[in-house]
Scaffold this motif. Structure first.
Motif, PDB file in Angstrom:
ATOM      1  N   SER B   1       0.837  -1.199   0.000  1.00 48.92           N
ATOM      2  CA  SER B   1       0.000   0.000   0.000  1.00 48.92           C
ATOM      3  C   SER B   1       0.872   1.250   0.000  1.00 48.92           C
ATOM      4  O   SER B   1       2.000   1.220   0.467  1.00 48.92           O
ATOM      5  N   SER B   2       0.369   2.355  -0.593  1.00 46.10           N
ATOM      6  CA  SER B   2       1.113   3.593  -0.693  1.00 46.10           C
ATOM      7  C   SER B   2       1.277   4.231   0.663  1.00 46.10           C
ATOM      8  O   SER B   2       0.391   4.177   1.501  1.00 46.10           O
ATOM      9  N   GLU B   3       2.427   4.857   0.895  1.00 49.26           N
ATOM     10  CA  GLU B   3       2.657   5.572   2.136  1.00 49.26           C
ATOM     11  C   GLU B   3       2.174   7.001   2.054  1.00 49.26           C
ATOM     12  O   GLU B   3       2.304   7.742   2.996  1.00 49.26           O
ATOM     13  N   LEU B   4       1.685   7.412   0.889  1.00 48.13           N
ATOM     14  CA  LEU B   4       1.100   8.727   0.711  1.00 48.13           C
ATOM     15  C   LEU B   4      -0.367   8.538   0.338  1.00 48.13           C
ATOM     16  O   LEU B   4      -0.675   7.791  -0.582  1.00 48.13           O
ATOM     17  N   THR B   5      -1.247   9.240   1.034  1.00 49.31           N
ATOM     18  CA  THR B   5      -2.682   9.061   0.856  1.00 49.31           C
ATOM     19  C   THR B   5      -3.307  10.289   0.223  1.00 49.31           C
ATOM     20  O   THR B   5      -3.117  11.417   0.703  1.00 49.31           O
ATOM     21  N   GLN B   6      -4.044  10.072  -0.854  1.00 49.93           N
ATOM     22  CA  GLN B   6      -4.764  11.143  -1.533  1.00 49.93           C
ATOM     23  C   GLN B   6      -6.236  10.782  -1.629  1.00 49.93           C
ATOM     24  O   GLN B   6      -6.583   9.606  -1.727  1.00 49.93           O
ATOM     25  N   ASP B   7      -7.092  11.799  -1.642  1.00 54.26           N
ATOM     26  CA  ASP B   7      -8.501  11.579  -1.920  1.00 54.26           C
ATOM     27  C   ASP B   7      -8.641  11.103  -3.367  1.00 54.26           C
ATOM     28  O   ASP B   7      -7.997  11.659  -4.260  1.00 54.26           O
ATOM     29  N   PRO B   8      -9.462  10.096  -3.624  1.00 57.48           N
ATOM     30  CA  PRO B   8      -9.562   9.564  -4.989  1.00 57.48           C
ATOM     31  C   PRO B   8     -10.111  10.568  -6.003  1.00 57.48           C
ATOM     32  O   PRO B   8      -9.714  10.545  -7.167  1.00 57.48           O
ATOM     33  N   ALA B   9     -11.028  11.425  -5.570  1.00 58.51           N
ATOM     34  CA  ALA B   9     -11.667  12.336  -6.520  1.00 58.51           C
ATOM     35  C   ALA B   9     -12.030  13.641  -5.839  1.00 58.51           C
ATOM     36  O   ALA B   9     -12.428  13.663  -4.671  1.00 58.51           O
ATOM     37  N   VAL B  10     -11.887  14.701  -6.590  1.00 60.15           N
ATOM     38  CA  VAL B  10     -12.243  16.052  -6.135  1.00 60.15           C
ATOM     39  C   VAL B  10     -12.859  16.776  -7.324  1.00 60.15           C
ATOM     40  O   VAL B  10     -12.446  16.542  -8.476  1.00 60.15           O
ATOM     41  N   SER B  11     -13.826  17.651  -7.040  1.00 61.50           N
ATOM     42  CA  SER B  11     -14.390  18.450  -8.125  1.00 61.50           C
ATOM     43  C   SER B  11     -14.352  19.921  -7.745  1.00 61.50           C
ATOM     44  O   SER B  11     -14.298  20.280  -6.565  1.00 61.50           O
ATOM     45  N   VAL B  12     -14.360  20.757  -8.761  1.00 64.94           N
ATOM     46  CA  VAL B  12     -14.310  22.206  -8.564  1.00 64.94           C
ATOM     47  C   VAL B  12     -15.090  22.875  -9.675  1.00 64.94           C
ATOM     48  O   VAL B  12     -15.075  22.412 -10.832  1.00 64.94           O
ATOM     49  N   ALA B  13     -15.763  23.947  -9.347  1.00 59.10           N
ATOM     50  CA  ALA B  13     -16.458  24.719 -10.369  1.00 59.10           C
ATOM     51  C   ALA B  13     -15.443  25.538 -11.157  1.00 59.10           C
ATOM     52  O   ALA B  13     -14.420  25.984 -10.616  1.00 59.10           O
ATOM     53  N   LEU B  14     -15.714  25.725 -12.406  1.00 57.95           N
ATOM     54  CA  LEU B  14     -14.843  26.504 -13.274  1.00 57.95           C
ATOM     55  C   LEU B  14     -14.561  27.877 -12.649  1.00 57.95           C
ATOM     56  O   LEU B  14     -15.480  28.585 -12.231  1.00 57.95           O
ATOM     57  N   GLY B  15     -13.289  28.218 -12.552  1.00 57.71           N
ATOM     58  CA  GLY B  15     -12.883  29.512 -12.033  1.00 57.71           C
ATOM     59  C   GLY B  15     -12.721  29.574 -10.515  1.00 57.71           C
ATOM     60  O   GLY B  15     -12.220  30.578  -9.993  1.00 57.71           O
ATOM     61  N   GLN B  16     -13.123  28.531  -9.836  1.00 48.51           N
ATOM     62  CA  GLN B  16     -12.988  28.501  -8.383  1.00 48.51           C
ATOM     63  C   GLN B  16     -11.647  27.896  -7.972  1.00 48.51           C
ATOM     64  O   GLN B  16     -10.873  27.433  -8.807  1.00 48.51           O
ATOM     65  N   THR B  17     -11.404  27.913  -6.675  1.00 44.01           N
ATOM     66  CA  THR B  17     -10.153  27.413  -6.118  1.00 44.01           C
ATOM     67  C   THR B  17     -10.340  26.025  -5.533  1.00 44.01           C
ATOM     68  O   THR B  17     -11.360  25.763  -4.870  1.00 44.01           O
ATOM     69  N   VAL B  18      -9.383  25.163  -5.781  1.00 46.30           N
ATOM     70  CA  VAL B  18      -9.455  23.800  -5.259  1.00 46.30           C
ATOM     71  C   VAL B  18      -8.109  23.438  -4.643  1.00 46.30           C
ATOM     72  O   VAL B  18      -7.051  23.861  -5.104  1.00 46.30           O
ATOM     73  N   ARG B  19      -8.180  22.671  -3.559  1.00 52.34           N
ATOM     74  CA  ARG B  19      -6.974  22.171  -2.914  1.00 52.34           C
ATOM     75  C   ARG B  19      -7.006  20.649  -2.932  1.00 52.34           C
ATOM     76  O   ARG B  19      -8.010  20.038  -2.529  1.00 52.34           O
ATOM     77  N   ILE B  20      -5.915  20.083  -3.392  1.00 53.99           N
ATOM     78  CA  ILE B  20      -5.747  18.623  -3.413  1.00 53.99           C
ATOM     79  C   ILE B  20      -4.679  18.276  -2.389  1.00 53.99           C
ATOM     80  O   ILE B  20      -3.605  18.890  -2.376  1.00 53.99           O
ATOM     81  N   THR B  21      -4.981  17.319  -1.518  1.00 57.10           N
ATOM     82  CA  THR B  21      -4.054  17.035  -0.431  1.00 57.10           C
ATOM     83  C   THR B  21      -3.437  15.649  -0.531  1.00 57.10           C
ATOM     84  O   THR B  21      -3.950  14.750  -1.208  1.00 57.10           O
ATOM     85  N   PHE B  99       4.740   7.295  -4.385  1.00 55.29           N
ATOM     86  CA  PHE B  99       3.701   8.112  -4.995  1.00 55.29           C
ATOM     87  C   PHE B  99       2.401   7.919  -4.223  1.00 55.29           C
ATOM     88  O   PHE B  99       2.124   6.822  -3.705  1.00 55.29           O
ATOM     89  N   GLY B 100       1.603   8.966  -4.170  1.00 46.78           N
ATOM     90  CA  GLY B 100       0.248   8.830  -3.692  1.00 46.78           C
ATOM     91  C   GLY B 100      -0.592   8.103  -4.723  1.00 46.78           C
ATOM     92  O   GLY B 100      -0.178   7.920  -5.863  1.00 46.78           O
TER      93      GLY B 100
END
Lengths: 119, 108
Positions: B1-21, B99-100
């Motif tokens: 298993s990966s030692e880095l964990t990411q959320d599988p999916a994220v969505s954002v509205a066009l022009g808005q700000t998004v953070r991926i962790t 890699f995550g």
């Protein structure tokens, strides 16, 4: 312009061997740590192996003992000898160059070569 | 298993700000590096080091690492930012690279 061109992929049976090559150009190959990263179909990226400019070598646990990374600085080439291949080795294999001094930041990638392990 | 964990999916509205962790113990010692990958293409480095962008990467991409969490922020997301995003760093031992699992970003 930096270019990395992988070759050598193909269809092999479980237990067989394959040798991948990566031809590098556009930079002083001997000065860079080089890496192999793979991506199984529909899956994420997985680091496979790295070789430093002074030929220190590192492997992922999943391939250690089966894969051998090497380089030929005179030919500007990176290699990955893959033995005892298994179905879970099926992936696109990318050659990547790091971005010193960030030795895990891969600034340049090849287009990848597909390895399929199936009976 | 990966030692880095990411959320599988994220969505954002066009022009808005998004953070991926990206979370992992090794990030307490090593900064997260970020890659963008579009279908059928090789990954593209977008953020490395403390918060550096390779030449050609728009300045709407930024990164940070705090504690055990690395973040990639896209300020004013564009349709062309829709892609898979992967983090990586060294593992806890410092000898290997990890890699995550990747985050699929959808721009609505």
């Amino acid at each position: 312009e930096v270019q990395l061109v992988e070759s050598g992929g193909g269809l092999v049976k479980p237990g067989e061997s394959l040798r991948l090559s990566c031809a590098a150009s556009g930079f002083t190959f001997s000065s860079y740590r080089m890496n192999w990263v793979r991506q199984a179909p529909g899956k994420g990226l997985e680091w496979v192996s790295s070789i430093t400019s002074s030929s220190h070598i590192y492997y992922a646990d999943s391939v250690k003992g089966r894969f051998t990374i090497s380089r030929d600085n005179a030919k500007n080439s990176l290699y990955l000898q893959m033995n005892s291949l298994r179905a879970d080795d099926t992936a696109v294999y990318y050659c990547a160059r790091d971005l010193p001094p960030y030795t895990y930041a891969y600034g340049d990638w090849g287009q990848g070569t597909l390895v399929t392990v199936s009976s | 298993s990966s030692e880095l964990t990411q959320d599988p999916a994220v969505s954002v509205a066009l022009g808005q700000t998004v953070r991926i962790t990206c979370q992992g113990d090794s990030l307490r010692r090593y900064s997260a590096t970020w890659y963008q990958q579009k279908p059928g293409q090789a990954p593209l480095l977008v953020i490395y080091g403390k918060n550096y962008r390779p030449s050609g990467i728009p300045d709407r991409f930024s990164g940070s690492t705090s504690g055990n969490t690395g973040s990639l922020t896209i300020t004013g997301a564009q349709a062309e930012d829709e892609a898979d995003y992967y983090c990586n760093s060294r593992d806890s031992s410092g000898n290997h690279v990890v890699f995550g699992g990747g985050t699929k970003l959808t721009v609505l």
